[in-house]
Design a protein around this motif. Structure first.
Motif, short mmCIF file in Angstrom:
data_model
loop_
_atom_site.label_atom_id
_atom_site.label_comp_id
_atom_site.label_asym_id
_atom_site.label_seq_id
_atom_site.Cartn_x
_atom_site.Cartn_y
_atom_site.Cartn_z
N ASP A 168 3.06 -3.30 -13.79
CA ASP A 168 2.78 -2.16 -14.66
C ASP A 168 3.61 -0.89 -14.41
O ASP A 168 3.77 -0.08 -15.32
CB ASP A 168 1.28 -1.84 -14.68
CG ASP A 168 0.72 -1.29 -13.38
OD1 ASP A 168 1.48 -1.01 -12.43
OD2 ASP A 168 -0.52 -1.12 -13.29
N PRO A 169 4.21 -0.66 -13.20
CA PRO A 169 5.06 0.53 -13.06
C PRO A 169 6.26 0.51 -14.00
O PRO A 169 6.82 1.56 -14.33
CB PRO A 169 5.50 0.48 -11.60
CG PRO A 169 4.43 -0.26 -10.89
CD PRO A 169 4.01 -1.32 -11.88
N GLN A 170 6.67 -0.70 -14.45
CA GLN A 170 7.74 -0.82 -15.43
C GLN A 170 7.17 -0.97 -16.85
O GLN A 170 7.72 -0.43 -17.81
CB GLN A 170 8.65 -2.01 -15.11
CG GLN A 170 9.61 -1.77 -13.95
CD GLN A 170 8.89 -1.57 -12.63
OE1 GLN A 170 8.06 -2.39 -12.24
NE2 GLN A 170 9.18 -0.49 -11.94
N ASN A 173 2.29 -10.12 -4.07
CA ASN A 173 3.40 -10.51 -4.95
C ASN A 173 3.93 -11.90 -4.59
O ASN A 173 3.99 -12.28 -3.43
CB ASN A 173 4.56 -9.52 -4.83
CG ASN A 173 4.13 -8.09 -5.08
OD1 ASN A 173 3.63 -7.44 -4.17
ND2 ASN A 173 4.32 -7.62 -6.28
N SER A 174 4.40 -12.62 -5.61
CA SER A 174 5.03 -13.92 -5.35
C SER A 174 6.31 -13.76 -4.53
O SER A 174 6.61 -14.60 -3.67
CB SER A 174 5.35 -14.61 -6.68
OG SER A 174 4.17 -14.97 -7.35
N THR A 187 0.82 -1.21 0.00
CA THR A 187 0.00 0.00 0.00
C THR A 187 0.86 1.26 0.00
O THR A 187 0.35 2.36 0.16
CB THR A 187 -0.98 0.00 1.19
OG1 THR A 187 -0.25 -0.23 2.41
CG2 THR A 187 -2.03 -1.07 1.03
N SER A 188 2.16 1.08 -0.17
CA SER A 188 3.08 2.20 -0.40
C SER A 188 4.03 1.79 -1.52
O SER A 188 4.17 0.60 -1.82
CB SER A 188 3.87 2.53 0.87
OG SER A 188 4.70 1.45 1.25
N GLY A 189 4.66 2.78 -2.14
CA GLY A 189 5.60 2.48 -3.22
C GLY A 189 4.91 2.42 -4.57
O GLY A 189 3.71 2.67 -4.70
N PRO A 190 5.67 2.06 -5.62
CA PRO A 190 5.16 2.07 -6.99
C PRO A 190 3.98 1.14 -7.24
O PRO A 190 3.22 1.34 -8.19
CB PRO A 190 6.37 1.65 -7.83
CG PRO A 190 7.56 1.93 -6.98
CD PRO A 190 7.11 1.73 -5.57
N GLN A 191 3.83 0.11 -6.41
CA GLN A 191 2.74 -0.84 -6.61
C GLN A 191 1.56 -0.61 -5.67
O GLN A 191 0.69 -1.47 -5.52
CB GLN A 191 3.26 -2.28 -6.46
CG GLN A 191 4.29 -2.66 -7.51
CD GLN A 191 4.76 -4.09 -7.41
OE1 GLN A 191 4.01 -4.97 -7.00
NE2 GLN A 191 6.00 -4.34 -7.78
N GLN A 194 -6.97 -6.84 10.02
CA GLN A 194 -5.67 -6.27 10.37
C GLN A 194 -4.85 -6.19 9.10
O GLN A 194 -4.35 -7.19 8.59
CB GLN A 194 -4.94 -7.10 11.42
CG GLN A 194 -3.59 -6.46 11.79
CD GLN A 194 -3.02 -6.97 13.10
OE1 GLN A 194 -3.75 -7.49 13.95
NE2 GLN A 194 -1.72 -6.80 13.28
N ALA A 195 -4.75 -4.97 8.56
CA ALA A 195 -4.09 -4.76 7.27
C ALA A 195 -2.66 -4.28 7.47
O ALA A 195 -2.40 -3.39 8.28
CB ALA A 195 -4.88 -3.73 6.46
N GLU A 196 -1.74 -4.88 6.72
CA GLU A 196 -0.33 -4.53 6.78
C GLU A 196 0.19 -4.21 5.37
O GLU A 196 -0.32 -4.71 4.38
CB GLU A 196 0.49 -5.67 7.38
CG GLU A 196 0.08 -6.08 8.79
CD GLU A 196 0.33 -5.01 9.83
OE1 GLU A 196 1.19 -4.13 9.58
OE2 GLU A 196 -0.32 -5.05 10.89
N ASP A 197 1.22 -3.38 5.33
CA ASP A 197 1.87 -2.96 4.09
C ASP A 197 3.22 -3.65 3.96
O ASP A 197 4.05 -3.56 4.87
CB ASP A 197 2.05 -1.43 4.11
CG ASP A 197 2.88 -0.90 2.96
OD1 ASP A 197 2.93 -1.56 1.90
OD2 ASP A 197 3.45 0.21 3.12
N ASP A 198 3.46 -4.35 2.83
CA ASP A 198 4.78 -4.96 2.64
C ASP A 198 5.60 -4.26 1.56
O ASP A 198 6.73 -4.66 1.28
CB ASP A 198 4.67 -6.46 2.36
CG ASP A 198 3.98 -6.79 1.04
OD1 ASP A 198 3.81 -5.88 0.20
OD2 ASP A 198 3.62 -7.96 0.83
N ALA A 199 5.02 -3.22 0.92
CA ALA A 199 5.73 -2.41 -0.09
C ALA A 199 6.33 -3.26 -1.21
O ALA A 199 7.26 -2.84 -1.88
CB ALA A 199 6.81 -1.55 0.56
N ALA A 200 5.79 -4.46 -1.42
CA ALA A 200 6.29 -5.40 -2.44
C ALA A 200 7.74 -5.79 -2.20
O ALA A 200 8.45 -6.20 -3.12
CB ALA A 200 6.12 -4.84 -3.86
N ASP A 201 8.18 -5.70 -0.96
CA ASP A 201 9.56 -6.01 -0.59
C ASP A 201 9.59 -7.28 0.26
O ASP A 201 8.90 -7.35 1.29
CB ASP A 201 10.16 -4.84 0.19
CG ASP A 201 11.57 -5.15 0.67
OD1 ASP A 201 12.49 -5.14 -0.15
OD2 ASP A 201 11.74 -5.42 1.88
#
Length: 375
Positions: free
Chosen positions: A231-233, A106-107, A36-40, A75-82
Motif C-alpha cells: 500500500d505505500p505504493q 514479506n515474501s 517495524t521501520s520504513g514505509p511498511q 523476541q521481536a526483530e525488525d527486517d524493514a522489508a529488506d
C-alpha cells in the motif's frame, strides 16, 4: 548474634527456594520478524501486536509442561522489508536459540530467511508471506497459515472477468517476490479467461511517482489496472490515477488490502479498488469479531490485515509445545506437521509442504473509506 544467624539462614533458604523455582521454569522463546521501520512499518507493528497479545494471553494461563511452569517470551526483530536485513534477523534468532519463529511478513524476506531456519531445524510459520515458491523449496520447517498467491491472483482475475466484465487489463508490479508473483498469476489467469493484457509495467517498492507509467497505460484505456505490491505504493498510485483522469478499476492482493489505504490514497480508493486477502473476513472468522474488540482496546487504530494470523501462529506453537511435552524445535515441528487447531482465523491444518488446507479467500472493496467484504 543468634538473630543474625537466623537472618542469614533465612536468606540462604530463600535463595535456594528461588533457584529451585527458577530451575522448574521452562522458558519458551518465540521469534517474530516483520518490518517495524520504513514505509511498511504499519504492517509490521500490527503483526507484532498480534504476537504480543498471544504471548500475554499464554502467560496468564499458567501453562505447565512436564511439571514445569512455562514462561513464554517474545523476541521481536525488525527486517524493514529488506531481504538482507531479513537474513540478519533470522540468523540473530537462530543464534538466540529461539524455539520457533513467526514471520516474516514479506515474501522477499521470507524466502532467504526460510533457508536459515531450515538449516537450524527451527519451525517457522508465516502469517502473511504468500509466494508459492517458499513452500516448494522442500523445507519441512516451513508452514503458511493463509492462502498463497496462486489463490489470490487467480481469484482476483476471475472476479474481474465475471463480476466486473473486464476485457482489457494493465498489470504493474514492484519486482519483489510477492508483487511479481501475484501479478504473474493474475496475468496468466486473466488471459486464460478471455481478458487482454494491454500493458505490463514495472516499478519498485520504494517508488512514489508513477506518472510516467500511468500516462503510458492511460493510452491503452484498460478496464482494470492490477498492481502487485504494497500500500505505500498503491496509495500514491491511486492519487495519480485520479489526477490523470484514469477511470479504470484498481486491483491488488493482500498487500494493498489495508485500512491504511484510504489515508495513503487520500480517499481515491472509494468504489474503485478491489483487493483480496487469503482468509475469511473478520466477521466470518470463528473468533474474529471478539478478537478484534480485544485488539482495538489494546492497540487502538493500529489494525491492518495480518495480526489475527500472527496471534493464531503463536498459539499454534504453544499448542504444539504442550502436545509434544517439550519445547525442542524438532518436537514442535513434528506436532505442527500434524496439527488440527481451531484458531481465531480458521480451523488450521497443513498439507505435506506446509500449506494451509482448504484456504479461504475474501474479495474486498472500499466504500466511504471503509473496507467492505464482498463474499
Amino acid at each position: 548474634m543468634q538473630f543474625k544467624k537466623s537472618m542469614i539462614f533465612a536468606a540462604m533458604a530463600g535463595s535456594i527456594a528461588f533457584a529451585a523455582a527458577a530451575q522448574q521454569e521452562l522458558v519458551v522463546r518465540i521469534g517474530h520478524v516483520a518490518p517495524t521501520s520504513g514505509p511498511q512499518a504499519h504492517y509490521g507493528k500490527d503483526n507484532e501486536n498480534g504476537a504480543r497479545m498471544a504471548i500475554e494471553d499464554l502467560n496468564k494461563r499458567n501453562i505447565t509442561v512436564g511439571g514445569r511452569k512455562v514462561r513464554w517470551v517474545l523476541q521481536a526483530e525488525d527486517d524493514a522489508a529488506d531481504p538482507k536485513q531479513g537474513t540478519a534477523a533470522a540468523q540473530k534468532l537462530v543464534d538466540a536459540k529461539v524455539n520457533a519463529v513467526v514471520g516474516h511478513l514479506n515474501s522477499g524476506t521470507t524466502l532467504p530467511a526460510s533457508a536459515i531456519y531450515n538449516q537450524a531445524g527451527i519451525p517457522q510459520i508465516t502469517p502473511s508471506a504468500t509466494n508459492p515458491r517458499i513452500a516448494q523449496q522442500g523445507f519441512n520447517t516451513f508452514f503458511r497459515i493463509l492462502a498463497n498467491d496462486n489463490a489470490l491472483g487467480a481469484g482476483l482475475a476471475l472476479y474481474g472477468a465475471k463480476s466486473l466484465s473486464a476485457k482489457n487489463v494493465a498489470v504493474i508490479d514492484d519486482r519483489t517476490a510477492y508483487g511479481q508473483g501475484v501479478a504473474d498469476v493474475f496475468a496468466r489467469t486473466a488471459e486464460a479467461n478471455g481478458m487482454k493484457i494491454v500493458a505490463r509495467e514495472f516499478t519498485n517498492d520504494k517508488a512514489t511517482d508513477f506518472n510516467a507509467i500511468l500516462t503510458k497505460i492511460r493510452a491503452a484505456n484498460p478496464d482494470i489496472i492490477f498492481y502487485g505490491g504494497m500500500d505505500p505504493q498503491a496509495g500514491p498510485m491511486l492519487r495519480q490515477m485520479k489526477a490523470l483522469g484514469i477511470n479504470a478499476k484498481f486491483m491488488g492482493g493482500d498487500g494493498i488490502c489495508t485500512d491504511k489505504l484510504t489515508e495513503l490514497s487520500g480517499g481515491a480508493n472509494n468504489d474503485t479498488v478491489f483487493c483480496a486477502e487469503g482468509g475469511a473476513s473478520l466477521a466470518k472468522m470463528p473468533g474474529g469479531t471478539e478478537w478484534r474488540k480485544r485488539y482495538d482496546a489494546q492497540f487502538p487504530g493500529q489494525f491492518q490485515v495480518y495480526s489475527p494470523y500472527v496471534y493464531d501462529a503463536v498459539m499454534m506453537i504453544a499448542d504444539a509445545v504442550q502436545k509434544a511435552g517439550s519445547a525442542e524445535p524438532a518436537r514442535i515441528r513434528e506436532q505442527l506437521a500434524k496439527i488440527d487447531y481451531q484458531g481465531v482465523t480458521a480451523r488450521i491444518g497443513f498439507d505435506s509442504i506446509g500449506e494451509i488446507r482448504n484456504p479461504a479467500m475474501t474479495i474486498y472493496t472500499y466504500r466511504g473509506g471503509k473496507k467492505i467484504a464482498l463474499n
